[in-house]
Structure formats: C-alpha cells, structure tokens
Design a protein around this motif. Structure first.
Motif, PDB file in Angstrom:
ATOM      1  N   VAL A   1      -7.210 -25.957   5.785  1.00  0.00           N
ATOM      2  CA  VAL A   1      -8.049 -24.976   6.489  1.00  0.00           C
ATOM      3  C   VAL A   1      -7.885 -25.178   7.998  1.00  0.00           C
ATOM      4  CG1 VAL A   1     -10.452 -24.300   6.953  1.00  0.00           C
ATOM      5  CG2 VAL A   1      -9.699 -24.776   4.610  1.00  0.00           C
ATOM      6  N   ILE A   2      -7.822 -24.076   8.724  1.00  0.00           N
ATOM      7  CA  ILE A   2      -7.616 -24.171  10.184  1.00  0.00           C
ATOM      8  C   ILE A   2      -8.947 -23.985  10.916  1.00  0.00           C
ATOM      9  CG2 ILE A   2      -6.969 -21.724  10.514  1.00  0.00           C
ATOM     10  CD1 ILE A   2      -4.723 -22.890  12.421  1.00  0.00           C
ATOM     11  N   SER A   3      -9.203 -24.877  11.882  1.00  0.00           N
ATOM     12  CA  SER A   3     -10.407 -24.733  12.720  1.00  0.00           C
ATOM     13  C   SER A   3      -9.985 -24.862  14.184  1.00  0.00           C
ATOM     14  CB  SER A   3     -11.439 -25.800  12.369  1.00  0.00           C
ATOM     15  OG  SER A   3     -10.891 -27.070  12.596  1.00  0.00           O
ATOM     16  N   ASP A   4     -10.922 -24.587  15.092  1.00  0.00           N
ATOM     17  CA  ASP A   4     -10.604 -24.649  16.528  1.00  0.00           C
ATOM     18  C   ASP A   4      -9.410 -23.743  16.843  1.00  0.00           C
ATOM     19  OD1 ASP A   4     -12.072 -25.967  18.331  1.00  0.00           O
ATOM     20  OD2 ASP A   4     -11.220 -27.952  17.959  1.00  0.00           O
ATOM     21  N   ALA A   5      -9.350 -22.595  16.166  1.00  0.00           N
ATOM     22  CA  ALA A   5      -8.169 -21.717  16.295  1.00  0.00           C
ATOM     23  C   ALA A   5      -8.089 -21.118  17.694  1.00  0.00           C
ATOM     24  CB  ALA A   5      -8.251 -20.598  15.262  1.00  0.00           C
ATOM     25  N   ARG A   6      -6.901 -21.201  18.291  1.00  0.00           N
ATOM     26  CA  ARG A   6      -6.689 -20.573  19.607  1.00  0.00           C
ATOM     27  C   ARG A   6      -5.394 -19.792  19.570  1.00  0.00           C
ATOM     28  NH1 ARG A   6      -7.488 -25.914  22.021  1.00  0.00           N
ATOM     29  NH2 ARG A   6      -9.697 -26.308  21.780  1.00  0.00           N
ATOM     30  N   VAL A   7      -5.478 -18.558  20.038  1.00  0.00           N
ATOM     31  CA  VAL A   7      -4.302 -17.691  20.055  1.00  0.00           C
ATOM     32  C   VAL A   7      -4.199 -17.085  21.455  1.00  0.00           C
ATOM     33  CG1 VAL A   7      -3.203 -15.667  19.022  1.00  0.00           C
ATOM     34  CG2 VAL A   7      -4.669 -17.121  17.610  1.00  0.00           C
ATOM     35  N   ALA A   8      -3.001 -17.079  22.008  1.00  0.00           N
ATOM     36  CA  ALA A   8      -2.794 -16.470  23.329  1.00  0.00           C
ATOM     37  C   ALA A   8      -1.506 -15.661  23.312  1.00  0.00           C
ATOM     38  CB  ALA A   8      -2.738 -17.543  24.407  1.00  0.00           C
ATOM     39  N   PHE A   9      -1.495 -14.597  24.109  1.00  0.00           N
ATOM     40  CA  PHE A   9      -0.301 -13.754  24.200  1.00  0.00           C
ATOM     41  C   PHE A   9       0.097 -13.557  25.658  1.00  0.00           C
ATOM     42  CE2 PHE A   9      -2.440 -11.959  20.306  1.00  0.00           C
ATOM     43  CZ  PHE A   9      -1.540 -12.512  19.404  1.00  0.00           C
ATOM     44  N   GLY A  10       1.408 -13.461  25.886  1.00  0.00           N
ATOM     45  CA  GLY A  10       1.929 -13.168  27.222  1.00  0.00           C
ATOM     46  C   GLY A  10       2.645 -11.831  27.210  1.00  0.00           C
ATOM     47  N   ALA A  11       2.623 -11.150  28.352  1.00  0.00           N
ATOM     48  CA  ALA A  11       3.362  -9.894  28.582  1.00  0.00           C
ATOM     49  C   ALA A  11       2.854  -8.722  27.735  1.00  0.00           C
ATOM     50  CB  ALA A  11       4.867 -10.101  28.357  1.00  0.00           C
ATOM     51  N   VAL A  12       1.585  -8.762  27.351  1.00  0.00           N
ATOM     52  CA  VAL A  12       1.021  -7.625  26.602  1.00  0.00           C
ATOM     53  C   VAL A  12      -0.215  -7.063  27.295  1.00  0.00           C
ATOM     54  CG1 VAL A  12       1.869  -8.396  24.350  1.00  0.00           C
ATOM     55  CG2 VAL A  12      -0.382  -9.150  25.139  1.00  0.00           C
ATOM     56  N   ALA A  13      -0.503  -7.517  28.505  1.00  0.00           N
ATOM     57  CA  ALA A  13      -1.692  -7.104  29.262  1.00  0.00           C
ATOM     58  C   ALA A  13      -1.442  -7.470  30.728  1.00  0.00           C
ATOM     59  CB  ALA A  13      -2.920  -7.839  28.722  1.00  0.00           C
ATOM     60  N   PRO A  14      -2.311  -7.072  31.651  1.00  0.00           N
ATOM     61  CA  PRO A  14      -2.078  -7.408  33.063  1.00  0.00           C
ATOM     62  C   PRO A  14      -2.099  -8.915  33.356  1.00  0.00           C
ATOM     63  CG  PRO A  14      -3.662  -5.615  32.864  1.00  0.00           C
ATOM     64  CD  PRO A  14      -3.430  -6.122  31.475  1.00  0.00           C
ATOM     65  N   THR A  15      -2.692  -9.702  32.466  1.00  0.00           N
ATOM     66  CA  THR A  15      -2.665 -11.168  32.610  1.00  0.00           C
ATOM     67  C   THR A  15      -2.310 -11.761  31.244  1.00  0.00           C
ATOM     68  OG1 THR A  15      -4.944 -11.514  31.877  1.00  0.00           O
ATOM     69  CG2 THR A  15      -4.639 -11.061  34.233  1.00  0.00           C
ATOM     70  N   PRO A  16      -1.874 -13.025  31.215  1.00  0.00           N
ATOM     71  CA  PRO A  16      -1.789 -13.668  29.896  1.00  0.00           C
ATOM     72  C   PRO A  16      -3.198 -13.749  29.315  1.00  0.00           C
ATOM     73  CG  PRO A  16      -1.325 -15.243  31.667  1.00  0.00           C
ATOM     74  CD  PRO A  16      -1.514 -13.920  32.308  1.00  0.00           C
ATOM     75  N   ILE A  17      -3.337 -13.575  27.997  1.00  0.00           N
ATOM     76  CA  ILE A  17      -4.697 -13.470  27.436  1.00  0.00           C
ATOM     77  C   ILE A  17      -4.933 -14.433  26.268  1.00  0.00           C
ATOM     78  CG2 ILE A  17      -5.107 -11.067  28.094  1.00  0.00           C
ATOM     79  CD1 ILE A  17      -4.343 -10.353  25.092  1.00  0.00           C
ATOM     80  N   ARG A  18      -6.186 -14.880  26.124  1.00  0.00           N
ATOM     81  CA  ARG A  18      -6.657 -15.466  24.863  1.00  0.00           C
ATOM     82  C   ARG A  18      -7.082 -14.301  23.994  1.00  0.00           C
ATOM     83  NH1 ARG A  18      -9.029 -20.796  24.683  1.00  0.00           N
ATOM     84  NH2 ARG A  18     -10.043 -20.211  22.732  1.00  0.00           N
ATOM     85  N   ALA A  19      -6.767 -14.343  22.696  1.00  0.00           N
ATOM     86  CA  ALA A  19      -7.005 -13.214  21.800  1.00  0.00           C
ATOM     87  C   ALA A  19      -8.187 -13.535  20.881  1.00  0.00           C
ATOM     88  CB  ALA A  19      -5.740 -12.927  21.000  1.00  0.00           C
ATOM     89  N   ALA A  20      -9.399 -13.144  21.326  1.00  0.00           N
ATOM     90  CA  ALA A  20     -10.628 -13.559  20.634  1.00  0.00           C
ATOM     91  C   ALA A  20     -10.710 -13.009  19.209  1.00  0.00           C
ATOM     92  CB  ALA A  20     -11.837 -13.102  21.446  1.00  0.00           C
ATOM     93  N   ARG A  21     -10.322 -11.751  19.013  1.00  0.00           N
ATOM     94  CA  ARG A  21     -10.468 -11.165  17.664  1.00  0.00           C
ATOM     95  C   ARG A  21      -9.439 -11.761  16.695  1.00  0.00           C
ATOM     96  NH1 ARG A  21     -11.246  -6.623  20.804  1.00  0.00           N
ATOM     97  NH2 ARG A  21      -9.300  -5.632  20.233  1.00  0.00           N
ATOM     98  N   THR A  22      -8.264 -12.075  17.215  1.00  0.00           N
ATOM     99  CA  THR A  22      -7.253 -12.711  16.360  1.00  0.00           C
ATOM    100  C   THR A  22      -7.705 -14.126  15.997  1.00  0.00           C
ATOM    101  OG1 THR A  22      -5.611 -11.426  17.563  1.00  0.00           O
ATOM    102  CG2 THR A  22      -4.777 -13.212  16.200  1.00  0.00           C
TER     103      THR A  22
END
Ligand SMILES: Cc1cc2nc3c(=O)[nH]c(=O)nc-3n(C[C@H](O)[C@H](O)[C@H](O)COP(=O)(O)OP(=O)(O)OC[C@H]3O[C@@H](n4cnc5c(N)ncnc54)[C@H](O)[C@@H]3O)c2cc1C
Length: 291
Positions: free
Chosen positions: A214-235
């Motif tokens: 099971v995965i916890s403390d999940a963090r997801v971030a994306f680059g080049a898909v918004a004006p800044t690099p982002i953390r993706a809260a819903r993902t």
C-alpha cells in the motif's frame, strides 16, 4: 536596455547580500540561462551583474540533522556524482542524468535551475516530490546588519514562468530535502525529442512510502504542463492509501490526465502532453508495482 554599470564578484555571502540590498542587481551563477537569454533579448541584465561563483557558503552537499542540504552553487554534475544523493535521493540523480550535455551540467547550478523558474526545469519535479524547501538570505531585517534567512517549501515558491517569491534583495542559498522515510520510493520520467539534450515536453515525478503493497505519503509532480512546475493534489488523492493494482493505476493515470492543463507549443500539442502524462504515469506505477 539598461547598460551594465558594474560587474562584481563577491567572495562572501555577507558581501553578496549587501550588494543585493543596494538594488538593480542580476545574479549570475553558471550563466547557462542568463547568457543565452540576454543574447536573445529575453532577459535585460540590470545595472549590476553579480557573479556569485566565488562564495564558499553556497557550495557543497551535506547531511544536516534530518535533511540533506544542497548549496545553491552545486552543479548538476556534482549532484550526479555525490554519494549522499546516490544513497538517499536517487530520483534527483536520475533527473540530473537526463539534464542537457556534460558541458551544461558542469556549469549549470541547482540554484540557477530554481532561479530560472522554467516550468520545464528538470530538477524541480524531483525536488517537489522530495518535499524540498528553499533557503533565502538577505540583509533586510537582520539585526545590526547581520544576515536574515527564511525558508519556504519549493511547492509555494514559483508564481509563473521565470517568476518566484524571492524578493529582489534575497539570494537563494540552498535547498533542504528531508531524509526519505524507510520504504520510500521515487521515480522521475522526462520526455523530450532527444531525451537528455532537449528541454522537457513533459516530466513526471512520483514518490511515496510503500508498506505491505500500500502506498502512503503519495506525492506527484509534473513539469511543462502549466505556467510553473506543479504538485498534483487530485492525482495524489487517487494514489494515497491505495494498493497498486491495475484498477488503481488506471484511476491514477486518468486523474493525472484530467488534472494537467498544458498548452500547444513547439515541443508538443496540449493533447499529446495529456496523453503522455496518462501513459507515462501508468508505466511508472506499473514498474513500481512490479519492483
Ligand atoms: C544548451 C542548453 C541545454 C539546457 N538543457 C537543460 C535541461 O535539459 N534541463 C534543464 O532543466 N535546463 C536546461 N538548460 C537550462 C540551464 O542550463 C539550467 O536552468 C541551469 O540549471 C541554470 O543554472 P546556471 O547556474 O547556469 O544559472 P544562471 O544562468 O546563472 O541563472 C539562472 C537564473 O537564476 C538566477 N540565479 C542563479 N543563482 C541564483 C541564486 N543563488 N539565487 C537567486 N537567483 C539565482 C539568475 O539570476 C537567473 O535568473 C539548458 C541550457 C542550455 C543553454
């Protein structure tokens, strides 16, 4: 464009923040963004050009209590070869291994990659999933002319392409990354036409702690898909507390595709970027599940 009136190369942090306090300063580290952007007319160098490369306080990678501190002047090559990074932060080394050419890696610094604030900056996505914070120093507010410092989560630092919350009189001194917990896994993926030598069309960082599948403390971030690099809260929400089975992986990949809002540009169309985000998120999670 204002002509450069003086070129300064301070030898201490104290001197550097003193110069910044006077205003109208462009900071120069490795110069791999400043020089081409200035030549292309995209960056106007201010009255004072301050080369920070002689400042020892900005160099080095060290274990500091429960964190790893990386000085702003640390080059991409130094990060790539550092034993602490290899042991505790391999996802950052992975990103540096997909960063430009040897020549650029030898000159380009971590502080410069953050200071340039490109939505496609390759170290930014791994730093976001590692929950990094930036350290800023200035002369403002320091008692009796001493240096005042503050720290800010990297996730709050970027405000737009080329823009950050750094005040004009502040110098980025270092990045602090908490030591990952046992069971921590993190992956980075970059897509460009020529994987290392090209600026990212998209990049993905995924991290979490895996225990009993099971995965916890999940963090997801994306680059080049918004004006800044982002953390993706819903993902992250779609991933948190879940077992990495086929249904979860598909749900997370779909959440990722829905969450990003990229643009069409010379590197890729918005549609293609969304499809890449879906397919590569799925591939990364498949690999993590099988590991
Ligand atoms: C051919 C080429 C290929 C490239 N490929 C990639 C790539 O694959 N991936 C990628 O992410 N980038 C790439 N870049 C961009 C660049 O190399 C990186 O962003 C690099 O990390 C910048 O570091 P620097 O030290 O050269 O920054 P500089 O050019 O010196 O500075 C960049 C910006 O940060 C500011 N700055 C620098 N240091 C500080 C500090 N300590 N405090 C506050 N502000 C500061 C400067 O004022 C400037 O605004 C490439 C550039 C070139 C020319």
């Amino acid at each position: 464009m204002t002509p450069i009136e003086q070129y300064l190369a301070p030898a201490t942090l104290d001197e550097a923040v003193g110069i910044l306090q006077q205003g109208e300063v462009t900071i120069l580290a490795g110069g791999t963004d400043v020089m081409p952007q200035s030549k292309a007319g995209r960056l106007a160098i201010k009255r004072t050009l301050m080369n920070i490369r002689r400042i020892p306080e900005l160099k080095g990678i060290a274990l500091d209590n429960d964190a790893i501190r990386i000085g702003a002047l640390t080059t991409i090559t130094e990060i790539l070869n550092d034993p602490l990074v290899k042991e505790y932060l391999p996802v950052l080394a992975e990103a540096c291994d997909h960063f430009a050419s040897d020549q650029i890696r030898n000159a380009g610094t971590l502080g410069g990659n953050i200071g340039n604030a490109s939505p496609a900056g390759d170290t930014l996505v791994p730093l976001l999933v590692l929950d990094a914070a930036v350290e800023l120093a200035s002369k403002a507010g320091g008692a009796n002319g001493s240096i005042a410092t503050r720290s800010m989560p990297l996730a709050e630092f970027f405000t737009g392409p080329g823009r950050t919350k750094r005040a004009a009189n502040e110098l980025l001194t270092a990045v602090r990354i908490p030591l990952p917990k046992p069971g921590h896994v993190a992956r980075f993926f970059k897509f460009g036409t020529r994987p290392a030598l090209d600026i990212s069309a998209i990049s993905i960082g995924i991290a979490g702690v895996i225990a009993g599948g099971v995965i916890s403390d999940a963090r997801v971030a994306f680059g080049a898909v918004a004006p800044t690099p982002i953390r993706a809260a819903r993902t992250e929400e779609a991933l948190e507390g879940r077992r990495l089975d086929e249904a979860t992986i598909e749900a997370v990949a779909s959440a990722a595709r829905d969450e990003v809002n990229p643009i069409d540009d010379v590197r890729a169309t918005a549609w293609y970027r969304k499809e890449l985000i879906h397919n590569m998120t799925k591939r990364i999670l498949d690999h993590v599940a099988q590991a």
